[in-house]
Design a protein around this motif. Structure first.
Motif, PDB file in Angstrom:
ATOM      1  N   GLU A   2       0.838  -1.212   0.000  1.00 43.80           N
ATOM      2  CA  GLU A   2       0.000   0.000   0.000  1.00 43.80           C
ATOM      3  C   GLU A   2       0.870   1.258   0.000  1.00 43.80           C
ATOM      4  O   GLU A   2       0.573   2.222  -0.699  1.00 43.80           O
ATOM      5  N   LYS A   3       1.957   1.226   0.803  1.00 41.75           N
ATOM      6  CA  LYS A   3       2.874   2.373   0.822  1.00 41.75           C
ATOM      7  C   LYS A   3       3.505   2.563  -0.547  1.00 41.75           C
ATOM      8  O   LYS A   3       3.657   3.691  -1.024  1.00 41.75           O
ATOM      9  N   ASP A   6       0.947   4.050  -2.888  1.00 36.61           N
ATOM     10  CA  ASP A   6       0.798   5.482  -2.582  1.00 36.61           C
ATOM     11  C   ASP A   6       1.959   6.280  -3.156  1.00 36.61           C
ATOM     12  O   ASP A   6       1.766   7.351  -3.723  1.00 36.61           O
ATOM     13  N   TYR A   7       3.164   5.743  -2.983  1.00 37.60           N
ATOM     14  CA  TYR A   7       4.348   6.423  -3.517  1.00 37.60           C
ATOM     15  C   TYR A   7       4.230   6.583  -5.034  1.00 37.60           C
ATOM     16  O   TYR A   7       4.488   7.649  -5.581  1.00 37.60           O
ATOM     17  N   SER A  25      11.968   3.278  -1.306  1.00 35.53           N
ATOM     18  CA  SER A  25      11.048   4.105  -0.513  1.00 35.53           C
ATOM     19  C   SER A  25      10.305   3.295   0.544  1.00 35.53           C
ATOM     20  O   SER A  25       9.826   3.850   1.522  1.00 35.53           O
ATOM     21  N   VAL A  26      10.207   1.986   0.337  1.00 38.13           N
ATOM     22  CA  VAL A  26       9.540   1.123   1.320  1.00 38.13           C
ATOM     23  C   VAL A  26      10.524   0.155   1.990  1.00 38.13           C
ATOM     24  O   VAL A  26      10.119  -0.813   2.634  1.00 38.13           O
TER      25      VAL A  26
END
Length: 104
Positions: A2-3, A6-7, A25-26
């Motif tokens: 999900e992150k 979103d990114y 990023s995750v």
């Protein structure tokens, strides 16, 4: 994931977005990220990024008078010809036909 999604939604317009950038990023290794992304979503990272970009492009085509080449840059493509090619490949019609409502 999900992150990561979103990114991608926040950064799809960056022409330098990549699987490596999103994985970083995750905090997941690119190989592992690629594997779990495909397994969970049933499509590859590039297919997902392209889908997000094409959805944004369709919005711009319907809500603005911007030229197709301008929209290509807005959704993260440096090459307007590649954008048009990809749009036709994924949507079945050209950006111009999409904007005019001509679905044939």
């Amino acid at each position: 994931l999900e992150k990561a999604k979103d990114y991608i939604k926040k950064h799809y317009q960056d022409d330098d977005i990549s699987l490596n950038v999103v994985a970083a990023s995750v905090n997941i290794s690119p190989n592992h990220f690629s594997t779990i992304f495909s397994q969970e979503l049933g499509i590859t990272f590039i297919e997902y990024l392209t889908m997000v970009r094409m959805d944004a492009a369709k919005g711009f085509l319907l809500s603005s008078e911007k030229r197709s080449s301008e929209i290509a840059y807005l959704v993260g493509y440096k090459d307007p010809h590649y954008f048009s090619y990809l749009f036709k490949k994924t949507q079945g019609i050209t950006p111009k036909m999409f904007r005019s409502g001509d679905k044939t």
